[in-house]
Write a protein that holds these residues in place. Structure first.
Motif, PDB file in Angstrom:
ATOM      1  N   UNK A  95      37.841 -14.659 -39.547  1.00 25.32           N
ATOM      2  CA  UNK A  95      38.067 -13.225 -39.692  1.00 25.32           C
ATOM      3  C   UNK A  95      39.405 -12.902 -40.340  1.00 25.32           C
ATOM      4  N   UNK A  96      39.379 -11.913 -41.210  1.00 30.34           N
ATOM      5  CA  UNK A  96      40.598 -11.303 -41.713  1.00 30.34           C
ATOM      6  C   UNK A  96      40.981 -10.159 -40.777  1.00 30.34           C
ATOM      7  N   UNK A  97      39.955  -9.439 -40.303  1.00 32.39           N
ATOM      8  CA  UNK A  97      40.126  -8.339 -39.349  1.00 32.39           C
ATOM      9  C   UNK A  97      39.727  -8.824 -37.964  1.00 32.39           C
ATOM     10  N   UNK A  98      40.675  -8.952 -37.033  1.00 32.86           N
ATOM     11  CA  UNK A  98      40.355  -9.461 -35.694  1.00 32.86           C
ATOM     12  C   UNK A  98      39.315  -8.607 -34.960  1.00 32.86           C
ATOM     13  N   UNK A  99      39.150  -7.361 -35.374  1.00 31.73           N
ATOM     14  CA  UNK A  99      38.210  -6.474 -34.701  1.00 31.73           C
ATOM     15  C   UNK A  99      36.774  -6.643 -35.199  1.00 31.73           C
ATOM     16  N   UNK A 100      36.577  -7.459 -36.223  1.00 29.92           N
ATOM     17  CA  UNK A 100      35.238  -7.662 -36.772  1.00 29.92           C
ATOM     18  C   UNK A 100      34.307  -8.246 -35.716  1.00 29.92           C
ATOM     19  N   UNK A 101      33.104  -7.671 -35.595  1.00 29.03           N
ATOM     20  CA  UNK A 101      32.139  -8.131 -34.598  1.00 29.03           C
ATOM     21  C   UNK A 101      30.901  -8.716 -35.264  1.00 29.03           C
ATOM     22  N   UNK A 102      30.133  -9.411 -34.438  1.00 27.90           N
ATOM     23  CA  UNK A 102      28.871  -9.964 -34.911  1.00 27.90           C
ATOM     24  C   UNK A 102      27.941  -8.856 -35.398  1.00 27.90           C
ATOM     25  N   UNK A 103      27.905  -7.754 -34.658  1.00 28.58           N
ATOM     26  CA  UNK A 103      27.048  -6.628 -35.030  1.00 28.58           C
ATOM     27  C   UNK A 103      27.442  -6.037 -36.380  1.00 28.58           C
ATOM     28  N   UNK A 104      28.760  -5.983 -36.647  1.00 28.57           N
ATOM     29  CA  UNK A 104      29.227  -5.476 -37.938  1.00 28.57           C
ATOM     30  C   UNK A 104      28.677  -6.314 -39.085  1.00 28.57           C
ATOM     31  N   UNK A 105      28.764  -7.636 -38.909  1.00 33.04           N
ATOM     32  CA  UNK A 105      28.324  -8.532 -39.978  1.00 33.04           C
ATOM     33  C   UNK A 105      26.809  -8.495 -40.165  1.00 33.04           C
ATOM     34  N   UNK A 106      26.076  -8.466 -39.060  1.00 32.11           N
ATOM     35  CA  UNK A 106      24.614  -8.400 -39.158  1.00 32.11           C
ATOM     36  C   UNK A 106      24.200  -7.131 -39.901  1.00 32.11           C
ATOM     37  N   UNK A 107      24.811  -6.014 -39.568  1.00 29.74           N
ATOM     38  CA  UNK A 107      24.488  -4.751 -40.236  1.00 29.74           C
ATOM     39  C   UNK A 107      24.807  -4.834 -41.722  1.00 29.74           C
ATOM     40  N   UNK A 108      25.937  -5.440 -42.062  1.00 34.85           N
ATOM     41  CA  UNK A 108      26.335  -5.601 -43.457  1.00 34.85           C
ATOM     42  C   UNK A 108      25.319  -6.463 -44.198  1.00 34.85           C
ATOM     43  N   UNK A 109      24.888  -7.559 -43.568  1.00 33.38           N
ATOM     44  CA  UNK A 109      23.939  -8.468 -44.214  1.00 33.38           C
ATOM     45  C   UNK A 109      22.574  -7.811 -44.390  1.00 33.38           C
ATOM     46  N   UNK A 110      22.170  -7.027 -43.432  1.00 36.32           N
ATOM     47  CA  UNK A 110      20.861  -6.365 -43.535  1.00 36.32           C
ATOM     48  C   UNK A 110      20.823  -5.370 -44.694  1.00 36.32           C
ATOM     49  N   UNK A 111      21.986  -4.865 -45.052  1.00 36.69           N
ATOM     50  CA  UNK A 111      22.041  -3.942 -46.192  1.00 36.69           C
ATOM     51  C   UNK A 111      21.922  -4.681 -47.520  1.00 36.69           C
ATOM     52  N   UNK A 112      22.210  -5.973 -47.505  1.00 33.21           N
ATOM     53  CA  UNK A 112      22.333  -6.710 -48.764  1.00 33.21           C
ATOM     54  C   UNK A 112      21.400  -7.909 -48.912  1.00 33.21           C
ATOM     55  N   UNK A 113      20.679  -8.258 -47.835  1.00 34.69           N
ATOM     56  CA  UNK A 113      19.821  -9.433 -47.874  1.00 34.69           C
ATOM     57  C   UNK A 113      18.432  -9.128 -47.318  1.00 34.69           C
ATOM     58  N   UNK A 114      17.441  -9.807 -47.898  1.00 31.88           N
ATOM     59  CA  UNK A 114      16.100  -9.753 -47.339  1.00 31.88           C
ATOM     60  C   UNK A 114      16.133 -10.279 -45.911  1.00 31.88           C
ATOM     61  N   UNK A 115      15.236  -9.782 -45.071  1.00 26.88           N
ATOM     62  CA  UNK A 115      15.266 -10.080 -43.644  1.00 26.88           C
ATOM     63  C   UNK A 115      15.401 -11.545 -43.290  1.00 26.88           C
ATOM     64  N   UNK A 116      14.631 -12.420 -43.961  1.00 29.57           N
ATOM     65  CA  UNK A 116      14.679 -13.839 -43.572  1.00 29.57           C
ATOM     66  C   UNK A 116      15.980 -14.525 -43.972  1.00 29.57           C
ATOM     67  N   UNK A 117      16.765 -13.852 -44.831  1.00 30.05           N
ATOM     68  CA  UNK A 117      18.050 -14.418 -45.243  1.00 30.05           C
ATOM     69  C   UNK A 117      19.207 -13.987 -44.335  1.00 30.05           C
ATOM     70  N   UNK A 118      18.988 -12.973 -43.523  1.00 31.93           N
ATOM     71  CA  UNK A 118      20.043 -12.463 -42.646  1.00 31.93           C
ATOM     72  C   UNK A 118      20.394 -13.522 -41.598  1.00 31.93           C
ATOM     73  N   UNK A 119      21.676 -13.807 -41.392  1.00 35.43           N
ATOM     74  CA  UNK A 119      22.068 -14.816 -40.410  1.00 35.43           C
ATOM     75  C   UNK A 119      21.487 -14.540 -39.020  1.00 35.43           C
ATOM     76  N   UNK A 120      20.939 -15.583 -38.435  1.00 37.78           N
ATOM     77  CA  UNK A 120      20.402 -15.508 -37.082  1.00 37.78           C
ATOM     78  C   UNK A 120      21.501 -15.765 -36.051  1.00 37.78           C
ATOM     79  N   UNK A 121      22.478 -16.585 -36.455  1.00 42.80           N
ATOM     80  CA  UNK A 121      23.589 -16.927 -35.579  1.00 42.80           C
ATOM     81  C   UNK A 121      24.911 -16.755 -36.332  1.00 42.80           C
ATOM     82  N   UNK A 122      25.922 -16.258 -35.633  1.00 41.27           N
ATOM     83  CA  UNK A 122      27.255 -16.105 -36.203  1.00 41.27           C
ATOM     84  C   UNK A 122      28.263 -16.724 -35.235  1.00 41.27           C
TER      85      UNK A 122
END
Length: 560
Positions: free
Chosen positions: A504-531
């Motif tokens: 992390x660059x931002x210590x406040x970054x959460x798993x939910x933040x990243x999942x939401x970001x990925x869902x905006x930019x990746x097809x469902x099966x490409x979205x990380x299942x684990x972080x």
């Protein structure tokens, strides 16, 4: 495959290069040291040596190998040190004397070192004292006949040499206790070598210049045979690419990647030696604050690196305050350049980060983007002069434009094989002589090649191919992410699932933040299942992230 890429070459870049301009690397060296004698060749920790001094010192080291040690032509000379002035002196000395250089990663364990030196049949090693303890552990089991030991400060001149060595040894405790009976100090080798005139040795394109080891992170390291002809060809190809944009005798290149790595060896050391450039050697690029302070001392015109190095520089607040007015080339290779890093690099320096591609086995350059590229294009560029590429499926059938296939390469820079490994060599080449890179790529209608990923790193989710580079690029574009690596992990539901490791660059970054970001930019099966958030990611000595190590750690932790 038709060379459709030639139409996209920058003006002045030829379709073919002159492979016979230099009969050997020794010929190249002697022409350059004569032409640019008064110019500074290498600088390290503020100490510079001119081309004339490099000529004299390397001749002394050659004299030591020939006259004092009596090595036969073709003998193996191993070099185990980071970027220090001793490296070019020893390397060029060995090459001029007709010997084969075996580059060794200083971070090797005793087991890895023993394998490489035994496999290569090394006769002599030049080693930094910081790593002498590693050699000590295996010395008696090796056919190695001679050991030359040096220190970080040995060529920095009085009194800096004493101060630097005191800090390294006593303050930083960087030299574990060691004992190598019969070894000689580097300065002693130069002194004794000075009593012997350099004997001319007939060396041609077919003679081996380097045994360059590769594959150590994915199995037993193999020595790629790189001849004088291979390396001469690739430096000619690289020079043809940069020639329209640079000026002989005026360039200053920052060399942070280790010279024992093929990228830095050919791109920085040899290609820029041809044009009389000054190489600024960075001994410890992992010390980013110290690295940035060193950069501030020079009006540098070129810099090479890997994505992680550029990213680390960009995340140092002092880097943006540097003077980039002289900078003409920023070249990234060794791993994929991420769009977020490339865009920030251009924002800070005003210059595009140009991506290139190569392998140890290809000396290394295969493709480079045009240096006048206006912006990042996700491509590794165009096949360089005198190079053929072909995209092949698993049945060795060439694929059409726009279709994925394994990138295969044929050209004068390609190795003839692996040292003492005929089976590996046979597997590495197609029946018509193309080298199989193991990278999956596509080519567009203009000849630009884009790497999709390594064959072995591809993730299969419910029958769909997921390429880690794509996932990493998306994750890295989140402003709260410093570094990322993606791997495939076993899944009961989909065969494999995507897991990402994030610094992390931002210590406040959460798993939910990243999942939401990925869902905006990746097809469902490409979205990380684990972080998994980490403080750092495992890397090779040149900063390439080790996905395999992450996969192994995941398995060792029970798949958690």
């Amino acid at each position: 495959m038709d060379k459709i890429w030639l139409k996209q070459y920058p003006e002045g870049v030829p379709a073919e290069v002159d492979l016979n301009q230099f009969g050997s690397l020794g010929d190249l060296f002697e022409q350059s040291v004569s032409k640019f004698a008064a110019r500074t060749a290498f600088v390290c920790m503020g100490k510079g040596i001119s081309y004339a001094e490099l000529d004299r010192l390397s001749a002394q080291f050659a004299g030591f190998l020939q006259g004092e040690l009596g090595l036969e032509p073709g003998a193996r000379v191993a070099l185990m040190m980071p970027n220090l002035l001793q490296y070019p002196v020893a390397m060029f000395g060995a090459l001029r004397a007709g010997y084969t250089v075996v580059n060794v990663n200083p971070l090797y364990t005793a087991r890895e070192l023993e394998h490489q030196l035994r496999d290569a049949g090394a006769d002599v090693i030049v080693i930094l004292e910081n790593f002498a303890n590693t050699l000590q552990q295996v010395r008696e089991r090796l056919p190695l006949r001679h050991v030359v030991v040096t220190s970080v400060g040995e060529m920095l001149g009085f009194p800096k040499s004493l101060i630097v060595d005191f800090v390294v040894r006593r303050v930083k405790k960087g030299v574990p206790p060691w004992s190598l009976p019969g070894c000689i100090r580097f300065s002693g080798a130069l002194s004794s070598g000075g009593r012997h005139a350099l004997r001319r040795v007939a060396v041609g394109h077919d003679d081996i210049a380097f045994l360059q080891y590769t594959g150590g992170t994915t199995g037993v390291a193999k020595g790629a045979i790189l001849s004088h002809g291979n390396i001469v060809a690739n430096l000619q190809q690289a020079h043809a690419w940069i020639k329209p944009f640079l000026h002989e005798g005026e360039e200053v290149i920052i060399t942070a990647l280790p010279l024992y790595h093929i990228f830095s060896l050919t791109a920085n050391c040899l290609t820029f030696l041809k044009i009389g450039a000054t190489n600024v050697l960075i001994t410890n690029p992992r010390d980013i604050p110290g690295f940035v302070k060193e950069l501030a001392k020079y009006r540098f015109t070129a810099i090479t690196g890997v994505n992680t190095l550029f990213n680390a520089l960009l995340n140092n607040p002092d880097f943006a305050r540097l003077d980039f007015s002289a900078l003409r080339i920023s070249l990234g290779g060794g791993m994929s350049v991420q769009q977020a890093v490339a865009e920030k690099w251009k924002q800070v320096t005003g210059l595009p980060l140009i991506e290139a591609y190569g392998l140890t086995e290809t000396s290394p350059a295969v493709t480079i983007n045009p240096l006048n590229l206006p912006a990042f294009n996700h491509s590794i560029g165009l096949p360089i002069s005198s190079t053929e590429v072909s995209l092949r499926d698993d049945d060795d059938v060439e694929q059409p434009i726009g279709q994925r296939g394994e990138l295969c390469v044929r050209g004068p820079q390609v190795t003839r094989g692996y040292w003492n490994r005929p089976e590996d060599t046979a597997r590495a080449f197609t029946p018509d002589g193309f080298f199989r890179t193991g990278d999956i790529a596509v080519m567009d209608q203009d000849g630009f090649v884009t790497i999709v990923d390594r064959k072995k790193d591809m993730i299969l989710v419910s029958g769909f191919n997921v390429y880690p580079n794509e996932v990493e690029d998306v994750v890295a574009s989140h402003p709260g992410v410093m570094e990322v690596a993606a791997i495939g992990v076993p899944s009961e539901h989909s065969g494999e699932a995507v897991k990402v490791f994030v610094v992390r660059k931002d210590p406040a970054l959460t798993e939910a933040d990243l999942i939401a970001h990925c869902r905006k930019n990746l097809t469902g099966y490409k979205v990380p299942h684990l972080i998994e958030f980490r403080d750092e990611l495992p890397k090779t000595n040149v900063g390439k992230i080790l996905r395999r190590m992450l996969r192994d750690e995941h398995q060792q932790n029970g798949g958690a």
